[in-house]
Scaffold this motif. Structure first.
Motif, short mmCIF file in Angstrom:
data_model
loop_
_atom_site.label_atom_id
_atom_site.label_comp_id
_atom_site.label_asym_id
_atom_site.label_seq_id
_atom_site.Cartn_x
_atom_site.Cartn_y
_atom_site.Cartn_z
N ARG A 6 24.87 -29.16 12.79
CA ARG A 6 23.49 -29.26 12.33
C ARG A 6 22.77 -27.92 12.42
O ARG A 6 22.02 -27.54 11.52
N GLU A 7 23.01 -27.18 13.50
CA GLU A 7 22.38 -25.87 13.64
C GLU A 7 22.88 -24.92 12.56
O GLU A 7 22.11 -24.10 12.04
N VAL A 11 23.78 -25.76 9.54
CA VAL A 11 23.10 -26.16 8.32
C VAL A 11 21.67 -25.61 8.30
O VAL A 11 21.21 -25.06 7.30
N VAL A 12 20.97 -25.75 9.43
CA VAL A 12 19.61 -25.24 9.53
C VAL A 12 19.59 -23.72 9.34
O VAL A 12 18.74 -23.18 8.62
N LEU A 38 19.86 -22.76 5.73
CA LEU A 38 18.60 -22.94 5.00
C LEU A 38 17.60 -21.85 5.36
O LEU A 38 16.85 -21.37 4.51
N ARG A 82 14.02 -20.61 3.50
CA ARG A 82 13.23 -21.83 3.61
C ARG A 82 12.40 -21.83 4.90
O ARG A 82 12.87 -21.40 5.95
N ILE A 124 12.56 -27.25 5.34
CA ILE A 124 13.85 -27.66 5.93
C ILE A 124 13.75 -29.08 6.46
O ILE A 124 14.65 -29.90 6.28
N GLN A 126 13.90 -31.55 3.61
CA GLN A 126 15.22 -31.63 3.00
C GLN A 126 16.22 -32.39 3.87
O GLN A 126 17.07 -33.13 3.36
N LEU A 127 16.12 -32.22 5.19
CA LEU A 127 17.08 -32.84 6.10
C LEU A 127 16.60 -34.16 6.68
O LEU A 127 17.33 -34.81 7.43
N LEU A 187 14.11 -34.58 8.82
CA LEU A 187 13.81 -34.37 10.24
C LEU A 187 12.33 -34.09 10.41
O LEU A 187 11.62 -33.79 9.44
N VAL A 196 13.13 -29.40 13.73
CA VAL A 196 13.62 -28.19 13.06
C VAL A 196 13.25 -26.95 13.87
O VAL A 196 14.05 -26.03 14.05
N HIS A 243 15.62 -26.71 16.71
CA HIS A 243 16.92 -26.21 16.24
C HIS A 243 16.85 -24.69 16.04
O HIS A 243 17.75 -23.96 16.44
#
Length: 214
Positions: free
Chosen positions: A157-158, A160-161, A164, A169, A174, A177-178, A180, A185, A188
């Protein structure tokens, strides 16, 4: 408009005086000191705690890159705005890796310098005209190791963040999109910055894009 306290670090006395006079004419900027070399810049920055340090890169005793790193390590809230003749990609990214939030070339107009001081003082990241083009050209030519091998300490997950973030972004985008919360975010992002050992978003973007993310 908030007033930003500025320290000027440059080994050329005439340039320091000219820059100080230019900034003194700007209501939102207060020049609180000047340094003739990197070691003096570090000492004065830690003593005066300015909002922004205008930092030359080529200076005696301690160069601007090392001075930037030392200041950011001790006082990460101080924004470093590089103002130099050196426009090669290596200098730009060495400065960002060290913690600089902005990069301008000497010869920039007064409006550009004051706008950059205000931006960096407000916590933003800024590259002057021409520099941004070099940054993008550098990234477009980067050839690095496979993305899957990059940053093994990050969770999926980190990663992916971070990807972005590397695309430019903001946290709110973010989060949407996720699916969350913005707070999640933000957490993260904080964990990512810690694991990557970077001081702020611009440094994380540099590391991520050089690794092929974004």
């Amino acid at each position: 408009m908030d007033t930003h306290r500025v320290l000027i670090a440059d080994d050329h006395e005439d340039f320091r005086k000219g820059l100080a006079a230019l900034l003194a004419a700007t209501p939102s900027v207060e020049v609180v000191g000047s340094a003739a070399d990197g070691a003096m810049a570090v000492a004065l920055a830690l003593d005066l705690q300015p909002d922004v340090v205008l930092m030359d890169l080529h200076m005696p005793r301690v160069n601007g890159i090392d001075a930037t790193a030392q200041i950011v390590a001790s006082s990460p809230h101080i924004g470093i705005l590089v103002l130099t003749m050196m426009e090669d990609e290596e200098s730009v990214f060495a400065a960002v890796r060290a913690g600089a939030r902005g990069f301008l070339l000497k010869g920039a107009r007064r409006a550009e310098i004051t706008r950059a001081v205000q931006a960096v003082g407000a916590g933003e990241v800024i590259f002057g005209p021409g520099i941004a083009d070099r940054v993008m050209a550098y990234f477009s030519g980067v050839r690095s190791r496979p993305v899957a091998d990059a940053f093994p300490d990050l969770t999926e997950r980190e990663r992916v963040v971070l990807g972005l973030i590397a695309e430019g972004r903001e946290n709110g985008e973010i989060a949407r999109q996720l699916g969350l919360s913005v707070k999640t975010v933000r957490n993260h992002a904080s964990n990512i910055f810690t694991k990557l050992q970077v001081a702020h978003r611009a440094q994380a973007i540099v590391k991520a894009r050089e690794a092929g993310l974004g």
